[in-house]
Design an enzyme around this catalytic site. Sequence first.
Site, PDB file in Angstrom:
ATOM      1  N   HIS A 103      19.894   9.062 -12.093  1.00 19.62           N
ATOM      2  CA  HIS A 103      20.876   8.109 -12.608  1.00 19.62           C
ATOM      3  C   HIS A 103      20.662   6.734 -11.998  1.00 19.62           C
ATOM      4  CE1 HIS A 103      23.479  10.692 -14.992  1.00 19.62           C
ATOM      5  NE2 HIS A 103      23.393  11.607 -14.055  1.00 19.62           N
ATOM      6  N   HIS A 117      27.826  14.320 -12.676  1.00 23.55           N
ATOM      7  CA  HIS A 117      27.902  14.787 -11.294  1.00 23.55           C
ATOM      8  C   HIS A 117      28.926  13.954 -10.524  1.00 23.55           C
ATOM      9  CE1 HIS A 117      24.289  17.131 -12.007  1.00 23.55           C
ATOM     10  NE2 HIS A 117      24.312  17.567 -10.760  1.00 23.55           N
TER      11      HIS A 117
END
Length: 401
Positions: free
Chosen positions: A217, A170
């Site tokens: 993350h 991302h």
Amino acid sequence: MLELLAYLQDPELVARFQRRCGLFLVEAAHHSGGRTRDPEPTPVHADKPREQLRGRWDHQDKNSNYKHKENGYAVGGCSKPQYEVRNWLLHFLFLFSAGMGHEIFYITCLPCVHWSVDPFLCRRLVNMWAVVMYVGQVMKDVLKLPRPPSPPVVKLETRVDAEYGLPSTHAMAATAISFTLLLSAPSRIQFQFEVGLLIAATLSSLVCLSRLYTGMHSVLDVICGVLISGFLMFLTYPYWETFDHLQLTSRISPVVALAVPFFLCYTYPELEHYSTTRGDTTIILGAGAGSSVGYWVNEQLGQTFEPQGTLPVPLPTLTADTLALGAARLFVGVVALVGTRQVMKTLSLQVLYSWYKVRKRDDSARRRREIEVPYKFVTYTAVGLVNSIVVNRVFILLGLL
């Protein structure tokens, strides 16, 4: 250095960021069957042993089958730890930002640059997007570094939880898309560079922070994603013009554009368990391959749909008519792409199921490499072709371009 890396990888750092933004992991006592629970869930504190928390969640998962959302609390039963949202503004902002990093967002929004701004810019963005995403996805499955555990982290996404963590694709995609557009646009469109820089930095930062907020993350994953993407842009930037020329004029361009991505997808690293990374990578490279062939075809036909006149051209004025025209193009274009996707997906799966003698109701067969890669690659190659060749010509027929 090792201590710094360990600190940036620490899941508690992510959990602290979530709590600062108003997202809390909570405990909720309830009986077997999930009929009762505490009226006020209790926040999980950082100083509790992680093993104790893990055991508690495992115990609750085995004895509960309920889901609640009451009194401002978003509470999940079954397989999800429970969480409390105390800042809904940041919650929706980060969820929207996380959505901007998904493949489906780019596949539906990047064509808007082609339809309403400049196909040249769309081509640049798709090329760079495909490069950084392939590198990032492969690095994930080669390094095999896990995502932050829950607890202490609240995880708001489940689809990609089976994927590995480092780097954050991302963050890579958001950085590449934002700054490729910023670097490519000055030669095509008149705008104030400082404003563009601010917008690029803001959008990419929101996507990066959203990966921490959603608990998918670590800080190290995000930082590495940004740095890798920046490095790839720095490495390839001197050759962007040369690649553009070869992509549009070389006779072997269509063959290379189809053969190389398909080979990369089919030889994608195998894992001991199924992950969505191979399928998502195939979608991206397939869309890029179809778009590349489409741009080559348009160049050969002498109709590229690029802005006419002296470059850079001024940005179009945002009037009611302009917005209505853009909305109409968006609607027609999305219908064309979604329709193409559905038709090609159905046809390609039928052919592959028949070829490999697989039952049509066997959804697990889609995970097999010999089926997943061809059907997704063919489907999204067709989507890319329709986007770059067909849609603008439909706009002309309908008087939208």
